[in-house]
Design an enzyme around this catalytic site. Structure first.
Site, PDB file in Angstrom:
ATOM      1  N   LEU A   1      51.011  39.652  48.073  1.00  0.00           N
ATOM      2  CA  LEU A   1      49.627  39.363  48.460  1.00  0.00           C
ATOM      3  C   LEU A   1      48.803  38.842  47.300  1.00  0.00           C
ATOM      4  O   LEU A   1      47.861  38.082  47.486  1.00  0.00           O
ATOM      5  CB  LEU A   1      48.967  40.621  49.030  1.00  0.00           C
ATOM      6  CG  LEU A   1      49.489  41.095  50.391  1.00  0.00           C
ATOM      7  CD1 LEU A   1      48.876  42.445  50.745  1.00  0.00           C
ATOM      8  CD2 LEU A   1      49.185  40.079  51.469  1.00  0.00           C
ATOM      9  N   GLY A   2      49.111  39.280  46.082  1.00  0.00           N
ATOM     10  CA  GLY A   2      48.328  38.832  44.934  1.00  0.00           C
ATOM     11  C   GLY A   2      48.665  39.649  43.709  1.00  0.00           C
ATOM     12  O   GLY A   2      49.522  40.545  43.735  1.00  0.00           O
ATOM     13  N   ALA A   3      47.973  39.348  42.603  1.00  0.00           N
ATOM     14  CA  ALA A   3      48.194  40.040  41.340  1.00  0.00           C
ATOM     15  C   ALA A   3      46.893  40.076  40.574  1.00  0.00           C
ATOM     16  O   ALA A   3      46.005  39.250  40.779  1.00  0.00           O
ATOM     17  CB  ALA A   3      49.285  39.349  40.520  1.00  0.00           C
TER      18      ALA A   3
ATOM     19  N   VAL B   1      50.204  43.225  44.220  1.00  0.00           N
ATOM     20  CA  VAL B   1      50.139  43.847  45.531  1.00  0.00           C
ATOM     21  C   VAL B   1      51.151  43.175  46.449  1.00  0.00           C
ATOM     22  O   VAL B   1      51.175  41.945  46.581  1.00  0.00           O
ATOM     23  CB  VAL B   1      48.722  43.732  46.132  1.00  0.00           C
ATOM     24  CG1 VAL B   1      48.653  44.505  47.447  1.00  0.00           C
ATOM     25  CG2 VAL B   1      47.677  44.256  45.161  1.00  0.00           C
TER      26      VAL B   1
ATOM     27  N   ASP C   1      35.447  48.905  39.589  1.00  0.00           N
ATOM     28  CA  ASP C   1      35.794  47.474  39.607  1.00  0.00           C
ATOM     29  C   ASP C   1      35.408  46.857  40.944  1.00  0.00           C
ATOM     30  O   ASP C   1      36.202  46.160  41.580  1.00  0.00           O
ATOM     31  CB  ASP C   1      37.286  47.291  39.343  1.00  0.00           C
ATOM     32  CG  ASP C   1      37.641  45.844  38.954  1.00  0.00           C
ATOM     33  OD1 ASP C   1      36.717  45.098  38.579  1.00  0.00           O
ATOM     34  OD2 ASP C   1      38.828  45.490  39.028  1.00  0.00           O
TER      35      ASP C   1
END
Length: 607
Positions: free
Chosen positions: A21-23, A29, A137
């Site tokens: 899904l991403g980083a 993820v 965050d």
């Protein structure tokens, strides 16, 4: 969302994973399936955190607390393993784009959507703070726009990276500079009020397209967070009443989430609070997940990032060419067994859109401050256009990798800007989404030095960005063109395995080139240029075959041919370059690269 590649895990804990899904700074993820069939987002933290003596204990403590958060506007934590070789955490997968993606693609949210966003985030923060957590965050990338409202993700993780970790001992700050609070920027202890500062900054970005403290560099942004007052004059009065107290430098002067909800008042129910693009992105995300979930034997025959199909846009119609992932030799060119349509990415700054856009149409006839009205001078290249004004001063709009050595230049139309230049020449650029090594940029050159060369470049790029977001500037794609093709969709993993196997990675090199990495590397490049020198035939096509070095000077074997003639001296060309490693010789590489060419040729549109 990307399909897994060779070397990626098939399982994490009790979850089967099937996509990336991403980083980010904490890890990457993965999208997976739980034993009961639910979709989950599995975050694997970066391995170097696991070597920090205190990290695992902090991670365990934060995960335990995070599992107590069960509000309607968060993605609930389901499971975790702090003791795994690579610690991980699994949460409920929420379909939807990140707020950052939506604002980049479509610009600021309308006021009604910002109101729903504010209410959902305030409820989420109230639930997170109830358990004693501080998010630390909260940023546009950690807010998902689900069908019925926002969802906050990644809460309770950043704290685990603080304390005695090597990361913080080296002087780094955990968080996102444009959205962290002054106390966080100064490495002071944090309270829930820190998240309210981030909340205020995030709402400004959602409403205007840019953060309230974004500077020309990270140090400048952090200085602004601590010392500068945000310019809130562009905000609607109701939103300013909410945001202004949230952005107070003193944490004691910021409101609590309940105070924000009282100030917002009742929120009118709607079927969906978001612009139509959000629902479109959700539908396409679900379609991609559905394809990736199909059994591997069938999935290889479908479009997806693991073994994609090629979508060709020609004369306003869509032609679909299926790519086989079987281990048998490729069949002769012809109609595919199972045609599959792959949805293109609607993101105007994504590669799918930029391959089709006519760059000249973005600025032809437009007035750019410092230059005046522009007209096309040379639009023959795929990824660049030269335009000029009435006095012959020129501007080039281009997509490429040449601006990567430039300096951070602040913000342009809500996008991070980089610039490079002096009084005579200047370049300005923004990133191509999903392609960290590619940019959309402008370059100006003046015969004599002028004071505002970079201002002219930025104004020209700003005009192009606004035109790109507005849409309607696609090039006319003739039948058989290579212009809309994704080069990484031309070979299935099994076919690349046979040439350079085992395949470890597939990397886009800009819009027109793909590098397959295994035992050696195979590059596939599409472009315009002079026709290659013919040396032989391959599957009935006249080709050039011979030794060639790559950009690093390593020897390999190149196979090239003209796919479609444009003029007596120019055409659309295909080049495959195989650089061997180990015991494989260049002559053997020439045999292998012809195998790749035979597999690729049937996938190209007929010119």
């Amino acid at each position: 969302m990307k399909a897994l590649v060779a070397g990626d895990p098939a399982t994490v804990g009790r979850y089967q994973v099937f996509a990336v899904l991403g980083a980010g700074g904490m890890g990457r993820v993965l999208l997976g399936v739980s034993p009961d069939g639910r979709l989950v987002a599995v975050k694997q933290v970066h391995p170097h955190f696991a070597h920090d003596p205190g990290f695992r204990e902090r991670f365990r403590r934060e995960v335990t607390t995070s599992r107590m958060v069960s509000g309607a506007y968060t993605a609930a934590v389901m499971d975790a393993d702090p003791d795994a070789p690579t610690p991980w955490l699994a949460s409920v997968f929420v379909p939807g784009p990140a707020l950052s993606e939506v604002v980049t693609a479509a610009g600021p949210l309308p006021p009604a959507a910002v109101r729903h966003l504010a209410a959902g985030l305030a409820l989420a923060l109230g639930e997170i703070h109830r358990t004693g957590l501080v998010h630390r965050d909260l940023k546009p990338g950690n807010v998902i726009l689900a069908e019925d409202g926002p969802r906050v993700i990644d809460f309770g993780i950043a704290r685990a990276a603080e304390g005695d970790s090597e990361l913080t001992r080296t002087g780094s700050i955990i968080g996102s500079p444009g959205y962290m609070s002054p106390e966080q920027a100064q490495s002071k202890p944090l309270t829930p009020a820190s998240d309210l500062f981030s909340f205020g900054a995030l709402l400004v970005m959602a409403a205007t397209g840019r953060g309230p403290f974004t500077g020309a560099s990270t140090p400048q942004t952090l200085y602004n967070v601590v010392h500068a007052e945000p310019d809130l004059r562009a905000l609607d009065p109701w939103l300013r009443r909410i945001v202004e107290p949230c952005l107070a430098k003193d944490p004691a002067h910021r409101p609590a989430p309940a105070d924000v909800l009282r100030e917002l008042g009742p929120i009118e129910p709607v079927a969906s609070p978001w612009p139509p693009l959000v629902l479109q992105l959700i539908d396409e995300q679900r379609a991609r997940i559905s394809e990736l979930l199909k059994p591997p034997s069938r999935r290889r025959r479908y479009a997806g990032l693991a073994a994609a199909a090629v979508v060709l846009l020609a004369a306003g119609t869509i032609t679909v060419v299926s790519l086989t992932g079987s281990d048998s030799p490729p069949a002769a060119a012809g109609a595919p067994e199972e045609p599959v349509v792959t949805a293109t990415n609607p993101d105007p700054f994504g590669p799918d859109n930029l391959r089709r856009v006519d760059l000249c149409r973005l600025l032809d006839g437009q007035d750019v401050p410092g230059l005046g009205r522009l007209s096309t001078k040379d639009g023959s290249a795929l990824d660049s256009c030269f335009l000029e004004n009435a006095e012959g001063r020129s501007l080039e709009l281009k997509i490429g990798r040449s601006l990567l050595d430039s300096e951070a230049g602040g913000d342009l139309e809500g996008l991070p800007l980089t610039t490079k230049g002096d009084g005579r020449d200047c370049e300005a650029a923004v990133a191509v989404n999903g392609f960290p090594d590619s940019t959309l940029g402008t370059e100006v050159h003046f015969a004599v030095p002028v004071a505002d060369a970079c201002t002219v470049a930025k104004d020209g790029l700003g005009t192009a960005v606004r035109q790109l977001r507005a849409g309607g500037h696609d090039r006319e794609l003739p039948p058989g063109t290579l212009a809309a093709l994704d080069p990484c969709a031309l070979l299935a993993p099994a076919e690349a395995d046979r040439v350079i196997g085992p395949l470890r990675n597939t990397v886009h090199q800009g819009l027109r080139e793909c590098r397959y990495e295994g035992t050696g590397t195979l590059s596939v490049k599409l472009g315009k240029g002079f026709p290659p020198s013919i040396t032989r035939q391959l599957a009935g096509v006249k080709v050039s075959l011979g030794q060639k070095n790559n950009e690093e000077g390593q020897p390999g074997c190149a196979l090239a041919w003209q796919h479609r003639q444009l003029s007596p001296r120019e055409g659309e060309n295909v080049e495959l370059l195989l650089v061997p490693t180990g015991a494989l010789t260049v002559d053997q590489a020439c045999e292998k690269v012809q195998q790749a060419g035979q597999a690729l040729l049937p996938r190209l549109p007929k010119p």
